[in-house]
Design an enzyme around this catalytic site. Structure first.
Site, mmCIF file in Angstrom:
data_model
loop_
_atom_site.group_PDB
_atom_site.id
_atom_site.type_symbol
_atom_site.label_atom_id
_atom_site.label_comp_id
_atom_site.label_asym_id
_atom_site.label_seq_id
_atom_site.Cartn_x
_atom_site.Cartn_y
_atom_site.Cartn_z
ATOM 1 N N CYS A 107 -46.464 4.866 -26.015
ATOM 2 C CA CYS A 107 -47.808 4.174 -25.946
ATOM 3 C C CYS A 107 -48.659 4.051 -24.799
ATOM 4 O O CYS A 107 -49.980 4.153 -24.852
ATOM 5 C CB CYS A 107 -47.672 2.573 -26.443
ATOM 6 S SG CYS A 107 -47.105 2.220 -28.104
ATOM 7 N N ASN A 108 -47.917 4.497 -23.499
ATOM 8 C CA ASN A 108 -48.775 4.554 -22.342
ATOM 9 C C ASN A 108 -49.499 6.044 -22.301
ATOM 10 O O ASN A 108 -50.423 6.231 -21.692
ATOM 11 C CB ASN A 108 -48.170 4.276 -21.183
ATOM 12 C CG ASN A 108 -46.709 5.085 -21.169
ATOM 13 O OD1 ASN A 108 -45.967 4.700 -21.803
ATOM 14 N ND2 ASN A 108 -46.773 6.260 -20.516
#
Length: 372
Positions: free
Chosen positions: A154-155
């Site tokens: 997700c980063n």
């Protein structure tokens, strides 16, 4: 490099500094079918009170999902890993194409203008990567350089933005794009454990794209690029929490599976101050000087932890909350959904600052400082 920042004048094209990339377009897309949380429970016949309570308390109203079709008995059977990978390829390419078209339209650019394409995903694996499939799908110039960031979670949208910002600076006037496309429906496991209940209550299909250029466009008759300048990045990895968020092989299910540790919101929250203070170090800015916060929609508890630890308000993270409500967690592209909503509000003024923040496996927090 120390950045000297004064309000309200932006730094982006100051001739005394290296060319800073500017974000000139954003676009988003999602898969075709929307489900409420109750509809997801009904689709899989889930009635366990512990599981249903997780869905009910997720702060999510709807998500876009690509679920398996029910069989003759009305049962949606789990899909084999090969079928999930096929779904990843089909859904991720379709969403990526839609998001990229929308992004370039907002930027006033054409596919033929694109000189570098970076595609981010975690929900499946391909060789060649999605960038090659997207170039073929859209008829992008075969000489367009490309990169794929796979498996960072997700980063990864901000990891990609940092890399492609460097490419843009090295190629002034040339258009680059980052596309984050996550077919989260291709990464689901269906069983009765609380591990999968948390994951299955949270993620949805979605793609976000962002266009960058450093300096003016080669066509001198074209209007100057509009949008915030990307000033600085800062990262923080938490090695002791390396297993807290992961996407690995589930031997019992014979497929890949997400895992989220229940302590993740508190781990992320405890490190949010550290990475933001590092981001602002040397700029002369305080947190109170940041006008716009665009944070990954990682989940209700993650959002609450960021608000508490950074001393923010619900209004500061209104777009993060709204994206979670309407789409769930769409992984690496979530922050671009929030950025698009901010642009649609038309409230950002020249000279104002924004912080972009994403979180994911590592465990990792990524940030970027931008100025309009």
């Amino acid at each position: 490099m120390t950045i000297s920042i004064e309000r309200p004048v932006g730094l982006g094209l100051d001739p005394r500094t290296p060319l800073q990339p500017r974000i000139i377009g954003v676009g988003t897309a999602a898969s075709g079918t929307t489900y409420t949380q109750q509809e997801v429970l009904d689709a899989f016949g889930i009635t366990d009170p512990k599981v249903t309570s997780v869905f009910a308390n997720s702060a999510i109203d709807t998500r876009h999902l690509t679920l398996p079709e029910p069989n003759e008995e009305g049962v949606r059977a789990p899909e084999a890993q090969g079928d999930l990978l096929d779904k990843h390829k089909a859904v991720a390419v379709e969403m990526a194409a839609d998001a990229l078209r929308a992004c370039l339209k907002r930027a006033g650019a054409e596919l033929s203008d694109l000189r570098h394409l970076c595609v981010v995903t975690t929900t499946g694996f391909l060789a060649p990567g999605l960038s090659a499939h997207l170039i073929r799908e859209l008829g992008i110039d075969r000489h367009c350089s490309r990169s794929d960031i796979v498996g960072m979670g997700c980063n990864a949208g901000l990891n990609a933005l940092g890399v492609v910002s460097g490419w843009a600076t090295a190629h002034p006037g040339e258009l680059a794009a980052v596309v984050c496309t996550e077919a989260c429906s291709a990464a689901y496991v269906m069983d009765d454990t609380m591990r999968t209940a948390v994951v299955n209550s949270l993620f949805g299909d979605g793609a976000g794209a962002v266009a960058l250029v450093a300096g003016g466009r080669p066509d001198e008759t074209a209007p100057a690029p509009q949008g915030p300048t990307v000033l600085k990045f800062a990262s923080c990895i938490i090695p002791e929490a390396i297993d807290a968020m992961r996407y690995d092989w589930d031997r019992e299910q014979d497929r890949f599976s997400f895992f989220l540790d229940p302590q993740i919101p508190y781990v992320v929250g405890a490190h949010a101050e550290i990475v933001v203070d590092r981001l602002l170090e040397g700029t002369g800015l305080r947190r109170s000087d940041i006008d716009h916060w665009l944070v990954h929609s990682g989940g209700k508890k993650v959002i609450d932890a960021v608000i508490v630890n950074l001393g923010l308000t619900r209004h500061d993270l209104r777009h993060t909350v709204g994206v979670l409500r309407d789409y769930g967690n769409v992984s690496s592209g979530s922050f671009l959904f929030s950025y698009e909503r901010l642009l649609d509000e038309q409230v950002a003024k020249p000279g104002e600052f924004g912080v972009l923040m994403t979180m994911g496996p590592g465990s990792t927090l990524e940030t970027a400082l931008v100025q309009w």
